[in-house]
Design a protein around this motif. Structure first.
Motif, short mmCIF file in Angstrom:
data_model
loop_
_atom_site.label_atom_id
_atom_site.label_comp_id
_atom_site.label_asym_id
_atom_site.label_seq_id
_atom_site.Cartn_x
_atom_site.Cartn_y
_atom_site.Cartn_z
N ARG A 122 0.84 -1.20 0.00
CA ARG A 122 0.00 0.00 0.00
C ARG A 122 0.88 1.26 0.00
NH1 ARG A 122 -5.18 0.22 0.81
NH2 ARG A 122 -5.11 2.19 1.97
N ALA A 123 1.94 1.22 0.77
CA ALA A 123 2.85 2.36 0.81
C ALA A 123 3.51 2.58 -0.55
CB ALA A 123 3.90 2.15 1.89
N GLU A 124 3.95 1.47 -1.18
CA GLU A 124 4.62 1.60 -2.48
C GLU A 124 3.65 2.09 -3.54
OE1 GLU A 124 7.97 2.09 -3.81
OE2 GLU A 124 8.18 0.45 -2.36
N LEU A 125 2.41 1.64 -3.49
CA LEU A 125 1.41 2.10 -4.45
C LEU A 125 1.16 3.59 -4.30
CD1 LEU A 125 -1.13 -0.86 -4.16
CD2 LEU A 125 0.08 -0.18 -6.26
N LEU A 126 1.03 4.06 -3.07
CA LEU A 126 0.79 5.48 -2.85
C LEU A 126 1.98 6.30 -3.31
CD1 LEU A 126 -1.11 7.66 -1.78
CD2 LEU A 126 -0.11 7.31 0.50
N GLY A 127 3.19 5.83 -3.00
CA GLY A 127 4.38 6.54 -3.44
C GLY A 127 4.50 6.57 -4.94
N ALA A 128 4.14 5.47 -5.60
CA ALA A 128 4.19 5.43 -7.06
C ALA A 128 3.18 6.40 -7.67
CB ALA A 128 3.92 4.00 -7.55
N MET A 129 1.99 6.45 -7.10
CA MET A 129 0.99 7.39 -7.60
C MET A 129 1.46 8.84 -7.43
SD MET A 129 -2.26 5.34 -5.98
CE MET A 129 -3.29 6.80 -5.90
N ALA A 130 2.07 9.13 -6.28
CA ALA A 130 2.56 10.48 -6.03
C ALA A 130 3.70 10.84 -6.98
CB ALA A 130 3.03 10.61 -4.58
N HIS A 131 4.52 9.86 -7.33
CA HIS A 131 5.59 10.12 -8.28
C HIS A 131 5.04 10.51 -9.64
CE1 HIS A 131 9.50 9.57 -10.28
NE2 HIS A 131 8.82 8.93 -11.23
N LEU A 132 4.00 9.83 -10.08
CA LEU A 132 3.44 10.08 -11.40
C LEU A 132 2.55 11.31 -11.44
CD1 LEU A 132 2.52 6.41 -12.31
CD2 LEU A 132 4.25 7.81 -13.46
N ASP A 133 1.88 11.61 -10.34
CA ASP A 133 0.92 12.73 -10.32
C ASP A 133 0.86 13.34 -8.93
OD1 ASP A 133 -1.09 14.53 -10.82
OD2 ASP A 133 -2.70 13.03 -10.87
N PRO A 134 1.88 14.12 -8.55
CA PRO A 134 1.92 14.67 -7.18
C PRO A 134 0.67 15.44 -6.81
CG PRO A 134 4.04 14.97 -8.26
CD PRO A 134 3.09 14.48 -9.31
N PRO A 135 0.21 16.44 -7.61
CA PRO A 135 -0.99 17.17 -7.20
C PRO A 135 -2.23 16.28 -7.16
CG PRO A 135 0.22 18.38 -8.89
CD PRO A 135 0.80 17.02 -8.84
N GLY A 136 -2.34 15.37 -8.14
CA GLY A 136 -3.52 14.53 -8.20
C GLY A 136 -3.59 13.49 -7.10
N THR A 137 -2.47 13.24 -6.45
CA THR A 137 -2.44 12.25 -5.37
C THR A 137 -2.57 12.91 -4.01
OG1 THR A 137 -0.98 10.91 -6.78
CG2 THR A 137 -1.13 10.26 -4.49
N ALA A 138 -2.56 14.25 -3.97
CA ALA A 138 -2.55 14.97 -2.70
C ALA A 138 -3.76 14.62 -1.83
CB ALA A 138 -2.50 16.47 -2.95
N ALA A 139 -4.94 14.49 -2.45
CA ALA A 139 -6.14 14.19 -1.66
C ALA A 139 -6.04 12.81 -1.02
CB ALA A 139 -7.38 14.28 -2.55
N ASP A 140 -5.59 11.82 -1.81
CA ASP A 140 -5.42 10.47 -1.24
C ASP A 140 -4.38 10.49 -0.13
OD1 ASP A 140 -7.27 9.23 -2.88
OD2 ASP A 140 -5.80 8.79 -4.44
#
Length: 722
Positions: free
Chosen positions: A172-190
């Motif tokens: 779960r941590a790696e998935l969230l980090g990967a999402m933030a890498h690809l789309d930092p602003p779009g992952t901010a809410a999650d």
């Protein structure tokens, strides 16, 4: 893996390696040259030996992904690595390798880097399929590798879908980090939703990092969550994202880089709380983060001073804080009593405490250093200026007791070794005439330290002893150790004005390809026309421009050209030599050589006009812009557009690319070149919180940055063009 699967793999290997062997590996290259060894690595990966497979992985990291760099052979290898991973051979290791290749690649262009990333993007179907693998390690590796491709449109939907059902905290941590890498602003809410205590600690810390990367303000909830999780390094130990493997340090650095009052307050409030933590591991992480802040932020020493007493409240914990206390310097004066008590002890622990005390309270450190000088190498190194990045021994206070201790130490039979003598000599030289009583001891170690002692003798020698000291140095220049003859002869000239010993020493060292040609040529230049007899030797010491020259040879040629000009006043010989240097291919490691050549050209002035095209060519590289501008201004000022040139110099200064020379050049250009916008940029360089100088040896960063601040302030006082 089941037997049927293994059988299928074996059946496929024949065809697989026929394809591998059909590739022109010998014509491709990697970090160590020909890539002809790659097929053997691939065979080892598919073999039965775990040891051989592990060695093959290591070899591939060293060759096709060497320290993050990729090569022509790398892109060609990617499909084969992916096919092996898909067939179950070292799948997790190979997914991580593919992710590293993508990380080292580029998104656009025709470069090898772009080809490597494109090759990994081409394997995304295989990589993303492993996001649903049974093994959590495979799922983590797949998430990270897919994110490194940068292919957000293909990757994000898969990662978001997987995250809805993923239960393993690490994944779960790696998935969230990967999402933030690809789309930092779009992952901010999650990320914001995941910082609460309902999530596992591994996920919460990654969520906090994602909040920072997404540009969110650091608020009370983030502050409280980070402090509650400390220490945090172990929470990210298994992650593949090595850039964020020290989360507290990363958060502090990113907040400071935003360079706003609110973010600075948030960073220092967080550090203060962490430094006062009851957990020793948390404090250790905070100390490292605070050291990073000191290297990055000009206000750090003042902002961190309030937590100093907490750092050393327990003397047993104080040693962990020594490095930070040294960076805080006199602002950590509250720690001086504890440091002094610890420094009065025995052995290396006392030496380390005294080393910190040298920076925090020099007046208290000097008598303690004097009491046990021979067994305090760390503290002596700090006192000699090593702690201050070579800011010279004058940075350390003069102390009569310490002077007496140095004299005794130098006179001891079987006393200090060469390294210690160098430090003692440098300290005496920095004290100048105040150390004149040490003249006998300093003279006695001339042969032991022939390169450093002559300069120190000049610095401390009282007028009544100049004659005898010059005799000593003259003898050293003639018959002393070869490595010290130039220094001794230069010291004779400085003491008496006599140049004969220096001319003789220079002539002896101007041997083609010799180790001291550059130094000898520089000293010859300082003699000017008086060194006319050295001109033939200088000419003969020039390297063969028709052959391959190394950097020391080119540096020596530059000095010889400058010497020929200073001695003869004739540019006919000097300018072609400089032209030959400036015509060399311009790899990164020649930037300092080109700068030296440009400065030599500037001294020649208008007679160096043939060098103008080469010098203009240097204006594309930030590190070379300052010296090139100074040269062009001296040779052909009409070629420079004032405001545009000032803008280039400001670019260089802001990038810490020979910033000192850039600021000098701005002053030389004069007030007509500095627009109001340029003046605002100069003021920002002087008054902003982020340091301009952020590279180099750590002890020298802060002092060098302070000097740059003063330079920028002085340059900003120049009236601006409307």
């Amino acid at each position: 893996m089941s037997v049927p699967g293994a059988m299928i793999r074996c059946m496929d290997l024949t065809r697989f390696f026929a394809d591998v062997d059909a590739q022109p590996w010998a014509d491709l290259h990697h970090a160590y040259g020909s890539a002809a060894d790659i097929p053997d690595c691939l065979r080892a990966l598919a073999g039965e030996s775990e040891e051989a497979a592990s060695e093959a992985i290591s070899e591939l990291y060293g060759s096709i992904l060497h320290q993050g760099s990729v090569y022509g052979a790398t892109a060609r290898a990617v499909p084969y690595l992916a096919r092996l991973a898909g067939a179950g051979y070292r799948t997790e290791d190979l997914l991580v390798l593919l992710g590293g290749i993508a990380e080292g690649g580029a998104d656009e262009g025709d470069s090898e880097e772009a080809a490597c990333r494109a090759a990994v993007v081409g394997q995304l179907p295989l990589i993303l399929a492993k996001a649903d693998a049974e093994d959590p390690g495979l799922r983590r590796a797949a998430a990270w590798a897919a994110a490194m491709t940068g292919a957000a449109e293909q990757v994000l939907p898969v990662l978001r879908l997987r995250r809805k059902t993923e239960t393993d905290p690490g994944v779960r941590a790696e998935l969230l980090g990967a999402m933030a890498h690809l789309d930092p602003p779009g992952t901010a809410a999650d990320a914001t939703a995941a910082i609460g205590a309902h999530e596992p600690a591994e996920v919460r810390i990654v969520a906090l990092l994602a909040c920072v990367d997404g540009g969110l303000p650091w608020g009370p909830a983030h502050h409280a969550a980070m402090l509650s999780l400390l220490p945090v390094n172990d929470l990210v130990e298994g992650r593949l994202d090595l850039e964020r493997n020290e989360p507290l340090q990363y958060v502090v650095e990113e907040l400071l880089r935003r360079d706003t009052d609110a973010d600075r307050d948030a960073a220092y409030t967080l550090l203060d709380g962490a430094l006062r933590s009851a957990d020793s591991e948390a404090r250790a992480e905070a100390l490292w983060a605070a050291e990073t802040a000191c290297l990055l932020s000009r206000s750090a020493p003042e902002r961190l001073a309030g937590a100093v007493e907490a750092m050393v409240a327990d003397p047993a914990d104080a040693p962990a804080a020594y490095s930070l206390l040294a960076k805080l310097g006199v602002r950590a004066a509250a720690a001086a009593p504890v440091l002094a008590r610890l420094a009065a002890g025995e052995g290396d622990p006392a030496d380390r405490a005294l080393e910190a005390l040298v920076a925090v309270a020099p007046d208290r450190a000097a008598p303690l250093l004097a009491r046990d000088l021979g067994r305090r190498p760390r503290a002596l190194g700090a006192a000699c200026g090593f702690l201050f990045g070579g800011a010279a021994g004058a940075s350390f206070t003069y102390d009569p007791e310490l002077l007496d201790a140095i004299r005794t130490r130098l006179a001891e039979a079987g006393g200090p070794g060469a390294d210690e003598v160098v430090r003692l000599v440098n300290l005496l030289g920095a004290w100048g005439s105040r150390a004149s009583a040490a003249l006998p001891e300093l003279s006695a170690v001339l042969s032991l330290c022939p390169g450093a002692v002559p300069k120190a003798l000049v610095a401390i020698c009282p007028p009544e002893h100049r004659g005898t000291t010059a005799e000593l140095l003259t003898a050293a220049a003639r018959t002393g150790p070869e490595e010290g003859r130039l220094a001794a002869a230069a010291a004779v000239r400085e003491l008496t004005g006599e140049t004969g010993p220096l001319r003789a020493a220079v002539a002896a060292r101007l041997t083609p390809g010799g180790p001291a040609v550059r130094e000898a040529a520089s000293l010859a230049a300082g003699l000017g026309p008086e060194a006319v007899a050295l001109v033939p030797a200088l000419r003969s010491a020039l390297s063969d421009r028709a052959g391959d020259r190394n950097i020391p040879q080119m540096d020596a040629d530059v000095e010889i050209a400058a010497a020929l000009w200073r001695i003869t006043g004739d540019p006919e010989e000097a300018v072609p030599v400089l032209a030959g240097v400036l015509a060399e291919v311009q790899p990164m490691w020649l930037r300092w050589t080109f700068g030296r050549a440009a400065r030599a050209a500037a001294r020649i002035g208008g007679a160096a006009r043939p060098l103008v095209p080469a010098l203009e060519g240097l204006l594309t590289e930030p590190m070379q812009i300052p010296s090139a501008v100074l040269a062009l201004h001296a040779i052909a000022p009409e070629t420079l557009d004032g405001p545009r040139t000032a803008g280039l110099l400001l670019d260089a200064a802001e990038q810490d690319a020979d910033a000192e020379t850039a600021l000098d050049a701005l002053v030389v250009l004069g007030p007509d070149s500095l627009t109001e916008d340029g003046r605002r940029r100069l003021i920002a360089l002087a008054e902003r919180d982020l340091r301009v100088r952020a590279s180099g040896l750590e002890p020298g960063i802060a002092p060098a940055d302070e000097r740059l601040r003063e330079q920028a302030r002085e340059a900003a006082r120049t009236p601006a063009k409307p």
